[in-house]
Design a protein around this motif. Structure first.
Motif, short mmCIF file in Angstrom:
data_model
loop_
_atom_site.label_atom_id
_atom_site.label_comp_id
_atom_site.label_asym_id
_atom_site.label_seq_id
_atom_site.Cartn_x
_atom_site.Cartn_y
_atom_site.Cartn_z
N VAL A 83 0.84 -1.20 0.00
CA VAL A 83 0.00 0.00 0.00
C VAL A 83 0.87 1.26 0.00
CG1 VAL A 83 -1.56 1.39 1.42
CG2 VAL A 83 -2.05 -1.03 1.04
N LEU A 84 1.88 1.30 0.86
CA LEU A 84 2.73 2.49 0.92
C LEU A 84 3.59 2.64 -0.33
CD1 LEU A 84 3.85 2.67 4.67
CD2 LEU A 84 1.91 3.74 3.52
N SER A 85 3.97 1.52 -0.91
CA SER A 85 4.71 1.58 -2.17
C SER A 85 3.85 2.20 -3.27
CB SER A 85 5.16 0.17 -2.58
OG SER A 85 5.79 0.19 -3.84
N GLU A 110 8.82 4.54 8.13
CA GLU A 110 9.70 5.59 7.62
C GLU A 110 10.56 5.10 6.47
OE1 GLU A 110 10.12 8.32 11.66
OE2 GLU A 110 11.67 6.83 11.19
N GLU A 111 10.91 3.82 6.50
CA GLU A 111 11.70 3.25 5.40
C GLU A 111 10.87 3.14 4.13
OE1 GLU A 111 15.16 1.70 3.67
OE2 GLU A 111 14.88 2.57 5.65
N LEU A 112 9.58 2.94 4.27
CA LEU A 112 8.70 2.74 3.12
C LEU A 112 8.18 4.05 2.52
CD1 LEU A 112 6.63 -0.23 4.57
CD2 LEU A 112 8.17 -0.36 2.60
N LEU A 113 8.38 5.16 3.23
CA LEU A 113 7.85 6.44 2.79
C LEU A 113 8.99 7.39 2.41
CD1 LEU A 113 5.05 6.83 5.48
CD2 LEU A 113 4.69 6.65 3.01
N PRO A 114 8.69 8.50 1.75
CA PRO A 114 9.73 9.46 1.38
C PRO A 114 10.48 9.97 2.61
CG PRO A 114 7.71 9.94 0.21
CD PRO A 114 7.37 8.89 1.22
N GLU A 115 11.69 10.38 2.40
CA GLU A 115 12.52 10.89 3.48
C GLU A 115 11.85 12.09 4.16
OE1 GLU A 115 17.34 11.47 4.08
OE2 GLU A 115 16.45 11.51 2.09
N ASN A 116 11.97 12.16 5.46
CA ASN A 116 11.40 13.25 6.27
C ASN A 116 9.88 13.23 6.38
OD1 ASN A 116 14.03 14.29 6.69
ND2 ASN A 116 13.91 15.47 4.78
N SER A 117 9.26 12.11 6.03
CA SER A 117 7.80 12.02 6.17
C SER A 117 7.40 12.04 7.64
CB SER A 117 7.27 10.73 5.53
OG SER A 117 7.45 10.74 4.14
N ALA A 118 6.30 12.74 7.93
CA ALA A 118 5.75 12.79 9.29
C ALA A 118 4.90 11.55 9.51
CB ALA A 118 4.93 14.05 9.50
N VAL A 119 5.39 10.65 10.35
CA VAL A 119 4.72 9.36 10.56
C VAL A 119 4.35 9.21 12.03
CG1 VAL A 119 4.95 6.86 10.41
CG2 VAL A 119 6.01 8.31 8.67
N ILE A 120 3.15 8.73 12.25
CA ILE A 120 2.67 8.45 13.60
C ILE A 120 2.11 7.04 13.63
CG2 ILE A 120 0.83 9.00 15.27
CD1 ILE A 120 1.27 11.94 14.65
N VAL A 265 3.00 -10.09 23.14
CA VAL A 265 4.04 -10.83 22.43
C VAL A 265 3.64 -11.06 20.98
CG1 VAL A 265 5.21 -13.07 22.26
CG2 VAL A 265 4.97 -11.94 24.49
N ARG A 266 2.38 -11.39 20.77
CA ARG A 266 1.91 -11.62 19.40
C ARG A 266 1.96 -10.33 18.59
NH1 ARG A 266 2.28 -14.26 15.00
NH2 ARG A 266 0.41 -14.26 13.70
N ALA A 267 1.62 -9.20 19.21
CA ALA A 267 1.70 -7.91 18.51
C ALA A 267 3.13 -7.64 18.06
CB ALA A 267 1.20 -6.79 19.42
N ARG A 268 4.09 -7.98 18.92
CA ARG A 268 5.49 -7.78 18.55
C ARG A 268 5.90 -8.71 17.41
NH1 ARG A 268 7.55 -7.51 24.88
NH2 ARG A 268 7.02 -5.31 25.22
N GLU A 269 5.36 -9.92 17.42
CA GLU A 269 5.67 -10.88 16.36
C GLU A 269 5.16 -10.42 15.01
OE1 GLU A 269 5.63 -14.96 19.12
OE2 GLU A 269 3.94 -14.49 17.77
N LEU A 270 4.08 -9.62 15.02
CA LEU A 270 3.50 -9.15 13.78
C LEU A 270 4.33 -8.04 13.14
CD1 LEU A 270 -0.30 -8.99 14.73
CD2 LEU A 270 0.81 -10.63 13.20
N GLY A 271 5.29 -7.52 13.89
CA GLY A 271 6.12 -6.43 13.38
C GLY A 271 6.86 -6.83 12.13
N LEU A 272 6.97 -5.90 11.22
CA LEU A 272 7.67 -6.14 9.96
C LEU A 272 9.06 -5.53 10.03
CD1 LEU A 272 4.81 -5.17 7.50
CD2 LEU A 272 5.40 -7.46 8.30
N ARG A 273 10.03 -6.21 9.46
CA ARG A 273 11.37 -5.65 9.40
C ARG A 273 11.39 -4.51 8.39
NH1 ARG A 273 15.11 -11.14 9.03
NH2 ARG A 273 14.59 -11.98 11.08
N PRO A 274 12.21 -3.49 8.65
CA PRO A 274 12.32 -2.40 7.68
C PRO A 274 12.66 -2.96 6.31
CG PRO A 274 13.43 -1.81 9.72
CD PRO A 274 13.04 -3.25 9.85
N ALA A 275 11.84 -2.60 5.33
CA ALA A 275 12.03 -3.12 3.98
C ALA A 275 12.80 -2.12 3.14
CB ALA A 275 10.67 -3.40 3.33
N ALA A 276 13.54 -2.62 2.18
CA ALA A 276 14.25 -1.73 1.26
C ALA A 276 13.23 -1.13 0.32
CB ALA A 276 15.29 -2.53 0.47
N ALA A 277 12.96 0.13 0.48
CA ALA A 277 11.96 0.81 -0.33
C ALA A 277 12.63 1.89 -1.14
CB ALA A 277 10.87 1.42 0.55
#
Length: 280
Positions: A83-85, A110-120, A265-277
């Motif tokens: 979606v972000l791509s 932040e890795e998936l969006l343009p540099e300096n994007s405001a992310v919350i 713990v499950r919420a942490r497991e759902l975390g995605l590694r920073p992808a090369a975008a």
């Protein structure tokens, strides 16, 4: 707090599930006009309820981003990279991107969006639908205190809104996101106990719901510790202390603590590694 909002603020939602609906319904009693809100989803299955609120709907995620200043990304965690791509090239310095995807870290966003994007990163819960939610958010590297204040004001009518470090988000997921279901299970068990003792099921469910609601409001509004309120209900040799003894024998306290831990713990497991975008 909503008095500080720009009456022409444009808000968009990518995703039309329960979380998006809860937040959308929560922000409308403020100064955000329905015609300034847009929601996208790949199918029309969940869009009708947004239309009933006067909200514009579309199948184009890019249309949402291009027409909004605040964009809530409310899709399943595994869909966030695609979606972000798709919308990345339309994200500007004027956007605040708010993710409600469980487990997806600020670093990933932040890795998936343009540099300096405001992310919350935001974790709401289902009672936002009735403006009684519990919401916790964390700001990314480039999200200013002003962006945080904007989100707090925007979500003011959704319920309790707090800001904290990102490390708390997954805990909040286990405590409040999943915790809603834990409360429902307890309410169901309360009613079943009454049915076992001879009360009609419909009446038992109604009284159980009101009991949970009343106890919650008293806990919130009194400012007292739960243990203090619990002790105020108990009388020596009375009904409540006998019931509490049965709950302790059943391990209720340990079971609930373990449930929050497991969900966290499950919420942490759902975390995605920073992808090369590729930033566009």
């Amino acid at each position: 707090m909503d008095r500080d909002l720009d009456p022409q603020l444009k808000v968009g939602f990518i995703g039309a599930g329960n979380m998006a609906f809860g937040i959308a319904k929560g922000i409308l009693p403020g100064k955000v006009l329905p015609e300034n809100v847009t929601v996208s989803a790949p199918s029309s299955r969940n869009l009708e309820r947004f239309q009933e609120l006067g909200i514009a709907v579309t199948h184009s995620n890019e249309e949402v981003v291009c027409g909004s200043q605040v964009v809530f990304v409310a899709v399943k965690p595994h869909l966030v990279p695609s979606v972000l791509s798709e919308v990345c090239r339309h994200v500007t310095d004027g956007h605040v991107i708010v993710s409600v995807a469980a487990g997806v870290t600020l670093a990933t966003l932040e890795e998936l969006l343009p540099e300096n994007s405001a992310v919350i990163r935001l974790m709401p819960n289902l009672p936002c639908v009735v403006q009684e939610g519990a919401l916790l958010f964390a700001r990314g590297t480039h999200a200013t205190p002003e962006a945080g204040a904007l989100i707090r004001s925007l979500l003011h009518h959704c319920g309790l809104v707090e800001e904290g470090p990102e490390a708390w988000i997954d805990i909040h997921t286990g405590l409040s996101g999943s915790g809603v279901a834990f409360v429902y299970l307890f309410a169901e068990a309360l009613a079943e106990g009454a049915v076992k003792m001879g009360m009609p099921g419909v009446l038992a469910q109604s009284i159980s719901s009101q009991t949970v609601l009343g106890a919650g409001r008293l806990l919130r509004d009194s400012g007292k510790h739960p243990a203090q309120l619990r002790s105020e209900v108990c009388t020596p040799g009375g009904t409540t202390i006998h019931g509490l003894h049965a709950l302790e024998q059943g391990g209720l306290r340990a079971a609930v603590m373990s449930a929050v831990e497991s969900a966290t713990v499950r919420a942490r497991e759902l975390g995605l590694r920073p992808a090369a975008a590729t930033r566009k």
